[in-house]
Scaffold this active site. Structure first.
Site, PDB file in Angstrom:
ATOM      1  N   GLN A 195      38.021  38.199  39.893  1.00 14.74           N
ATOM      2  CA  GLN A 195      37.216  38.113  41.110  1.00 14.74           C
ATOM      3  C   GLN A 195      35.935  37.305  40.913  1.00 14.74           C
ATOM      4  OE1 GLN A 195      38.587  40.929  39.911  1.00 14.74           O
ATOM      5  NE2 GLN A 195      39.872  41.752  41.551  1.00 14.74           N
ATOM      6  N   GLU A 524      40.874  47.933  45.274  1.00 10.88           N
ATOM      7  CA  GLU A 524      41.213  49.108  44.495  1.00 10.88           C
ATOM      8  C   GLU A 524      40.358  50.258  45.003  1.00 10.88           C
ATOM      9  OE1 GLU A 524      42.489  47.677  40.019  1.00 10.88           O
ATOM     10  OE2 GLU A 524      40.409  48.229  40.416  1.00 10.88           O
TER      11      GLU A 524
END
Length: 627
Positions: A195, A524
């Site tokens: 990311q 997540e």
């Protein structure tokens, strides 16, 4: 971003080579929170060994300058624009001696400095460079200074690999490449990131490998406005989003590969293989960037808005848009006060944040239409004493780009607010854009924020963000880095392209505005929930990763995934990853949930639809279209 027992990639064998926070749902406050030790390894760290088995002191440099340096200690005097870019902006030209040695020196410092204080911007002036391998570590940005990527050619590579972490690339965060042409030495450039590591305005005259050496796991990623002449090989990348680009081919998919406006993208086929493909991007406006003009002066280019875009914005060499001289920017250096930044804005200057860490005792207030706030080298804003880091008025055309907001130890109600509560003006002709603006709560130290990012202004475009409540590093625990909400969207007609939000204590995304659209979402749920009661949402088991408000009548999303890894209590059950009103105007395409190694399970994908996850096999449960 991997599973203890990840699925084999579906690919050929790789070659050997200050808005009010959202109302709390009717559930009890967790009564027995637990904390993970600050130094305890998170799932990514633990899995580093598994993946491997399976497979800042300023540097001495000639500072760049364009005008006299601002005199930062005289706040009552008018602040000059332009000036010295500071010691951590390193500018090369083809005649610069020792380029490789300097690149290597910076990489040695930044390779494993995941939560360090070093920040670097590497600039290459137009021309041709030979025999370089620029390895890019944490908080390092490498960019060309031409108007087109092809103005600056490196015969060599810009490399991200994962040797520092045992061949596991799932923690290769916070680095970027922009506005360069590459001719890779072996024909393929390696960019193995996760990311907050954008690859923008790049031209790879060859192939692009998105996996680390040894093909360990990776959790990216984002490409925009780029051309890859050869094939892109994701291999072990779990998910990826590519926008307004051109590729010579795309090799494979694991869980969720999303494309919008990409020439050469694979056809729509979710879930087998899991490609979600949009022919065009509804609205896009590329990130501002620094370049040098024909006279050697620094300017900032502002690309124009495109609708239904497909392919790169620079296909004919010169992009469309306008530019501003650096003299219209206050060139900020670490140590400057928020009061001085606000004075510069009030005097009509834009902000260029040079690499470093900025402590703020009050919000940066952007009140003027068309203001640009551009960060270099992951310039980092830390709000002190619970303030909001940056607020934008309900005005046209603000551009926020290229910086990191790191929550401070005193809880901030909101870290970034675009438009005040109740904003309602129409900005469709000239929207505000938020690009490569990242938010972190914990990891580098204690941090808390009730809500990370609030979007109140209509028509705002958020183009690539990672909003992260840390699961590893310092200051990490269920209450230690408490952060209930990641992104809250109250404004209508908001578009998000490339949305990564992870580990929040309640809703990761709460969308209250009408006619919102999201293209690509990766999530997540928080690892560290101590027990089922801690995440209970009234009668619902757990807070959805992506919640569309009950009053919303129109909303659409493409390519959205949520994963759970409840490693403190693997018996936790999450009812669903997505929650939305069940009405015809609220539509989703290509949804998935994944239980990572059986650490927690989902009962459904969206609302009460979709098969449950089960066991430890880490196989996604999918919904092709909803309703």
């Amino acid at each position: 971003m991997t599973s203890p027992t990840p699925p084999a990639p579906s690919s050929p064998t790789p070659p050997a080579s200050s808005s009010p926070t959202p109302p709390a749902p009717s559930s009890p406050t967790p009564s027995s929170p637990s904390s993970l030790p600050g130094g305890a390894p998170g799932r990514r760290a633990v899995l580093g060994a598994v993946a491997a088995a399976a497979a800042a002191a300023p540097l001495l440099a000639g500072p760049a300058s364009a005008a006299p340096a601002p005199r930062r200690n005289r706040p009552r005097a008018a602040l000059p624009g332009g000036g010295d870019l500071g010691p951590n902006v390193i500018v090369f030209d083809p005649s610069t001696p020792g380029i490789q040695a300097r690149l290597d020196e910076i990489f040695r410092q930044q390779e494993s400095a995941q939560f360090g204080t070093g920040r670097y911007q590497l600039f290459f002036k137009p021309g041709t460079y030979h025999g370089l391998n620029a390895q890019i570590g944490f908080y390092t940005s490498i960019s060309g200074l031409g108007l087109s990527p092809d103005d600056t050619t490196i015969n060599g590579d810009v490399t991200v690999d994962a040797g520092w972490f045992g061949g596991n690339a799932t923690q290769n965060f916070w680095r970027s490449a922009e506005n360069l042409a590459l001719v890779p030495v072996n024909g393929t450039n390696r960019w193995a990131v996760s990311q907050a590591a954008p690859f923008r305005r790049m031209h790879v005259r060859g192939g692009l490998n998105l996996a680390p050496a040894g093909y360990g796991w990776a959790s990216g990623g984002y490409i925009a406005d780029s051309r890859v002449d050869g094939q892109v090989g994701p291999y072990s990348q779990q998910q990826w989003y590519t926008r307004d680009s051109a590729v010579g081919g795309w090799l494979n998919a694991v869980w969720n590969m999303v494309f919008s406006g990409v020439q050469g993208a694979p056809a729509q086929s979710f879930p087998n293989p899991p490609y979600t493909t949009l022919d065009t991007t509804p609205v896009s406006r590329e990130k501002p960037f620094l370049y040098v003009d024909g006279g050697g002066a620094y300017r900032v280019f502002l690309p124009e808005k495109r609708t239904n875009a497909r392919g790169v914005s620079w296909g004919n060499g010169t992009p469309r848009g306008t530019s501003l001289p650096l003299t219209q920017f206050y060139v900020a250096r670490p140590g400057v006060s928020a009061a001085t930044l606000n004075q510069a804005l009030s005097e009509g200057l834009h902000l260029l944040l040079t690499p470093g860490i900025y402590h703020l005792d009050r919000p940066i207030e952007v009140t003027r239409a068309n203001t640009v706030v551009l960060g270099l080298g992951y310039a980092t804003l830390i709000p002190d004493n619970g303030v909001t880091a940056l607020r934008v008025a309900d005005v046209d055309g603000v551009r926020l780009a290229g910086f990191l907001i790191d929550a401070g130890p005193v809880n901030s109600p909101v870290l970034l607010e675009v438009g005040p509560q109740g904003s309602s003006r129409d900005h469709s002709a000239n929207p505000t854009t938020v690009q490569d603006v990242f938010v972190r709560i914990g990891g580098a130290g204690a941090g808390k924020a009730t809500t990370s990012m609030v979007i109140n202004s209509r028509h705002t475009i958020v183009d690539h963000t990672w909003i992260w409540r840390a699961d590893h590093g310092e200051g990490v625990g269920w209450e230690t880095n408490r952060a209930d909400y990641g992104l809250v969207v109250n404004g209508s007609d908001v578009l998000i392209t490339g949305l990564f939000v992870e580990h929040f204590n309640k809703y990761d995304v709460q969308w209250n505005g009408q006619r919102g659209r999201t293209i690509f979402f990766q999530n997540e749920k928080a690892y560290d929930a101590p027990n089922q009661a801690a995440i209970q949402n009234g009668s619902v088991k757990g807070y959805a990763a992506y919640k569309v408000g009950d009053q919303v009548t129109e909303h659409e999303g493409w390519g959205l995934g949520s994963y759970c890894y409840y490693n403190v209590d693997p018996s936790i059950v999450q009812h669903h990853g997505f929650a939305a009103p069940n009405r015809p105007g609220v539509r989703f395409h290509g949804l998935l949930v994944v239980s990572l190694g059986g650490n927690g399970q989902y009962e459904r994908v969206i609302n009460d639809t979709g098969a449950p996850t089960s066991g430890t096999s880490t196989v996604p449960s999918t919904v092709v279209s909803y309703p």
